[in-house]
Design a protein around this motif. Structure first.
Motif, PDB file in Angstrom:
ATOM      1  N   LEU A  43       3.736   7.365  12.954  1.00 23.07           N
ATOM      2  CA  LEU A  43       4.388   8.932  12.791  1.00 23.07           C
ATOM      3  C   LEU A  43       5.402   8.851  11.377  1.00 23.07           C
ATOM      4  N   THR A  44       5.223   7.551  10.778  1.00 22.54           N
ATOM      5  CA  THR A  44       5.951   7.151   9.517  1.00 22.54           C
ATOM      6  C   THR A  44       5.317   7.442   8.409  1.00 22.54           C
ATOM      7  N   SER A  45       3.697   7.931   8.648  1.00 21.27           N
ATOM      8  CA  SER A  45       3.003   7.862   7.383  1.00 21.27           C
ATOM      9  C   SER A  45       2.397   9.299   7.384  1.00 21.27           C
ATOM     10  N   LYS A  46       2.069  10.061   6.170  1.00 20.16           N
ATOM     11  CA  LYS A  46       1.427  11.128   6.136  1.00 20.16           C
ATOM     12  C   LYS A  46       0.353  10.968   4.857  1.00 20.16           C
ATOM     13  N   GLU A  47      -0.089   9.606   4.737  1.00 19.82           N
ATOM     14  CA  GLU A  47      -1.250   9.492   3.688  1.00 19.82           C
ATOM     15  C   GLU A  47      -2.169   8.326   4.346  1.00 19.82           C
ATOM     16  N   ALA A  48      -3.437   8.635   4.707  1.00 15.74           N
ATOM     17  CA  ALA A  48      -4.350   7.864   5.127  1.00 15.74           C
ATOM     18  C   ALA A  48      -5.352   7.580   4.120  1.00 15.74           C
ATOM     19  N   LYS A  49      -5.599   6.059   4.188  1.00 15.22           N
ATOM     20  CA  LYS A  49      -6.510   5.416   3.255  1.00 15.22           C
ATOM     21  C   LYS A  49      -8.002   5.559   3.933  1.00 15.22           C
ATOM     22  N   THR A  50      -8.969   6.220   3.293  1.00 11.03           N
ATOM     23  CA  THR A  50      -9.976   6.511   4.054  1.00 11.03           C
ATOM     24  C   THR A  50     -11.299   6.182   3.072  1.00 11.03           C
ATOM     25  N   ASN A  51     -12.425   6.050   3.742  1.00  9.21           N
ATOM     26  CA  ASN A  51     -13.765   6.001   3.333  1.00  9.21           C
ATOM     27  C   ASN A  51     -14.684   7.153   3.772  1.00  9.21           C
ATOM     28  N   SER A  79     -13.931   6.573  -1.606  1.00  8.51           N
ATOM     29  CA  SER A  79     -12.459   6.371  -0.892  1.00  8.51           C
ATOM     30  C   SER A  79     -11.840   7.375  -1.387  1.00  8.51           C
ATOM     31  N   ALA A  80     -10.898   7.924  -0.492  1.00 11.19           N
ATOM     32  CA  ALA A  80      -9.827   8.600  -0.911  1.00 11.19           C
ATOM     33  C   ALA A  80      -8.632   8.708  -0.044  1.00 11.19           C
ATOM     34  N   ASP A  81      -7.398   8.872  -0.861  1.00 11.67           N
ATOM     35  CA  ASP A  81      -6.146   9.223   0.126  1.00 11.67           C
ATOM     36  C   ASP A  81      -5.845  10.435   0.541  1.00 11.67           C
ATOM     37  N   LEU A  82      -5.939  10.542   1.921  1.00 15.64           N
ATOM     38  CA  LEU A  82      -5.926  11.847   2.417  1.00 15.64           C
ATOM     39  C   LEU A  82      -4.548  12.397   2.774  1.00 15.64           C
ATOM     40  N   VAL A  83      -3.885  13.505   2.634  1.00 12.81           N
ATOM     41  CA  VAL A  83      -2.630  13.855   2.936  1.00 12.81           C
ATOM     42  C   VAL A  83      -2.597  14.427   4.276  1.00 12.81           C
ATOM     43  N   GLY A 122     -28.337  14.778   9.205  1.00 10.77           N
ATOM     44  CA  GLY A 122     -27.088  13.704   8.684  1.00 10.77           C
ATOM     45  C   GLY A 122     -25.856  14.264   9.137  1.00 10.77           C
ATOM     46  N   LEU A 123     -25.141  13.683   8.743  1.00 11.52           N
ATOM     47  CA  LEU A 123     -23.379  13.988   9.181  1.00 11.52           C
ATOM     48  C   LEU A 123     -22.343  13.421   8.002  1.00 11.52           C
ATOM     49  N   PHE A 124     -21.158  14.113   8.499  1.00 10.55           N
ATOM     50  CA  PHE A 124     -20.282  13.716   7.679  1.00 10.55           C
ATOM     51  C   PHE A 124     -19.235  12.777   8.234  1.00 10.55           C
ATOM     52  N   ARG A 125     -19.165  11.534   7.587  1.00 13.91           N
ATOM     53  CA  ARG A 125     -18.285  10.674   8.191  1.00 13.91           C
ATOM     54  C   ARG A 125     -17.089  10.224   7.473  1.00 13.91           C
ATOM     55  N   VAL A 126     -15.952   9.868   8.171  1.00 11.26           N
ATOM     56  CA  VAL A 126     -14.834   9.467   7.564  1.00 11.26           C
ATOM     57  C   VAL A 126     -13.988   8.506   8.418  1.00 11.26           C
ATOM     58  N   ARG A 127     -13.885   7.356   7.761  1.00 12.31           N
ATOM     59  CA  ARG A 127     -13.400   6.162   8.552  1.00 12.31           C
ATOM     60  C   ARG A 127     -11.928   5.795   7.869  1.00 12.31           C
ATOM     61  N   VAL A 128     -11.016   5.765   8.636  1.00 10.81           N
ATOM     62  CA  VAL A 128      -9.537   5.511   8.040  1.00 10.81           C
ATOM     63  C   VAL A 128      -9.535   3.820   8.039  1.00 10.81           C
ATOM     64  N   SER A 129      -9.095   3.439   6.664  1.00  7.76           N
ATOM     65  CA  SER A 129      -9.115   1.774   6.462  1.00  7.76           C
ATOM     66  C   SER A 129      -7.484   1.493   6.238  1.00  7.76           C
ATOM     67  N   GLY A 130      -6.634   2.371   6.401  1.00  5.89           N
ATOM     68  CA  GLY A 130      -5.231   1.833   6.307  1.00  5.89           C
ATOM     69  C   GLY A 130      -4.396   3.198   6.224  1.00  5.89           C
ATOM     70  N   TYR A 131      -3.051   2.922   5.518  1.00  7.15           N
ATOM     71  CA  TYR A 131      -2.236   4.225   5.493  1.00  7.15           C
ATOM     72  C   TYR A 131      -1.063   3.460   4.651  1.00  7.15           C
ATOM     73  N   ARG A 132      -0.447   4.568   4.128  1.00  7.84           N
ATOM     74  CA  ARG A 132       0.861   4.244   3.429  1.00  7.84           C
ATOM     75  C   ARG A 132       1.990   4.846   3.992  1.00  7.84           C
ATOM     76  N   PHE A 133       3.437   4.074   4.310  1.00  8.10           N
ATOM     77  CA  PHE A 133       4.186   4.731   5.148  1.00  8.10           C
ATOM     78  C   PHE A 133       5.712   4.448   4.614  1.00  8.10           C
ATOM     79  N   GLU A 134       6.678   5.437   5.455  1.00  6.48           N
ATOM     80  CA  GLU A 134       7.983   5.094   4.809  1.00  6.48           C
ATOM     81  C   GLU A 134       8.711   4.277   5.637  1.00  6.48           C
TER      82      GLU A 134
END
Length: 405
Positions: free
Chosen positions: A325-333, A370-374, A392-404
């Motif tokens: 909950l301290t993050s609003k930025e997901a690191k994704t592929n 890869s993208a940083d999603l808000v 086919g499908l659209f796939r998003v994987r969370v690889s990490g996050y940046r937090f406060e």
């Protein structure tokens, strides 16, 4: 001593009054002195009323004389100047000397009598109760010597202060101290499925107003953990010793900039969070200096694979199981393998209606990257395709996050 003859006198036959002109009887004559009148006769001074009036005995015997010469001669048998000096001394100091009482019986006046009790300045200071330190300070020749005795620094701009230690209250930002949000180092480390560490560093603790320093890594081992649960790590001062805890109580909203403390407990400074899997084991992470965390896990399955779909209406995707909950930025592929259409990403807090022409991120057909999603306040984003794919499908994987923190 010479007779007094200044001025003239007026005398009247058969009168005891002598009136002077240009005379100073008070300072130069005494009762009992001899008065030689203008007639050459001798009389006794019986009273001195003023500088120009005295009385004699017997009464003046000769004829009246309005401005005759005269003389006053001392007849008492004492040194008149000495007597006058003694009288002046007694008049000026007699009462004061009497008030001193027995203090006149000492060569060195004791403290109880209002003295110093010592013959020298050192003895006096000792008698007055001064310590060696106090005597040394009083004996210092100037301010610099006094500061050396006090082991004190000069005020204002100076080079006296080279180090500050043991402050009970930290310096403010204006005084050159750290901000209330100060944190340095203190990176989280995964040790095993039930063990974690916090590296060296320091952080400001809002509840105590002090900075706690971690000189060596702190470790929590053999933790009893629940499955699929966030554990929040806090730093605190345990009776002067840096300590950490990992608990499920979430951090509060930031108290300063992005800095947070434990909810309802400002003695605990928030350092970061770690989450367990379905087997109650900590997910393996690496924590970087810029408050970024990456998962060192396979991202092909849940909870890291957050999207594997082809929705054409904007659909909410919840990342709170792997983004704290301290993050609003997901690191994704991401990977778009549909046969038609593009993908668009937004979130519930954008100031527009998401569409194929209004979005935060557009992903073209057949692309990957890869993208940083808000994320919104609930750690979610939304996505939609602009065409229904046949395959086919659209796939998003969370690889990490940046937090406060």
């Amino acid at each position: 001593m010479p007779w007094y003859k200044s001025g003239t006198v007026s005398v009247t036959q058969n009168s005891n009054a002598v009136i002077g002109a240009g005379t100073a009887f008070i300072a130069n004559s005494r009762v009992g002195d001899a008065f030689r009148g203008p007639d050459g006769g001798w009389y006794e001074v019986t009273n001195i009323a003023s500088d120009t009036a005295m009385s004699i005995s017997p009464n003046y015997q000769s004829a009246t004389n309005a401005a005759g010469s005269y003389a006053v001669a001392p007849m008492q048998g004492y040194v008149k100047d000495s007597a006058d000096a003694l009288r002046s001394l007694v008049n000026q100091w007699g009462q004061k000397l009497a008030a001193l009482g027995t203090t006149g019986n000492y060569e060195i006046l004791p403290i109880s009598k209002g003295g110093t009790g010592g013959a020298t300045s050192g003895e006096a200071l000792t008698a007055l109760g001064f310590s060696n330190f106090g005597k040394s300070l009083i004996d210092d020749a100037d301010a610099a010597a006094g500061r050396a005795t006090l082991v004190a620094a000069k005020s204002g701009q100076n080079s006296d202060i080279t180090e500050i230690t043991g402050l009970s209250k930290p310096l403010t930002i204006a005084q050159g101290g750290v901000s209330p949000g100060y944190i340095e180092g203190l990176l989280l480390s995964w040790n095993s499925a039930n063990s974690l560490s916090v590296g060296t560093g320091a952080a400001y603790i809002p509840g105590t107003g002090k900075v706690v320093q971690v000189a060596a890594a702190l470790t929590l081992s053999a933790l009893s953990l629940a499955a699929n649960t966030w554990y929040h790590i806090y730093l605190y001062d345990n009776a002067g010793v840096a300590a950490i805890e990992a608990v499920t109580i979430a951090p509060a909203t930031p108290y300063f900039s992005r800095a947070r403390n434990k909810n309802s407990d400002s003695s605990r400074r928030y350092l970061g969070s770690m989450v367990t899997n379905s087997s109650a084991q900590l997910h393996k992470i690496i924590h970087l200096q810029n408050s970024t965390v990456f998962y060192l896990e396979s991202l092909n399955l849940a909870p890291f694979l957050v999207v594997a779909g082809a929705a054409t209406a904007f659909t909410a995707v919840d990342c709170s199981s792997i983004v704290p909950l301290t993050s609003k930025e997901a690191k994704t592929n991401y990977l778009l393998t549909t046969n038609v259409g593009n993908a668009f990403i937004a979130n519930s807090e954008v100031n527009f209606t998401p569409s194929a022409s209004n979005y935060l991120l557009a992903i073209t057909l057949g692309s990957s990257g890869s993208a940083d999603l808000v994320l919104d306040a609930s750690q979610r984003f939304t996505y939609a395709l602009d065409a229904t794919p046949g395959s086919g499908l659209f796939r998003v994987r969370v690889s990490g996050y940046r937090f406060e923190r």
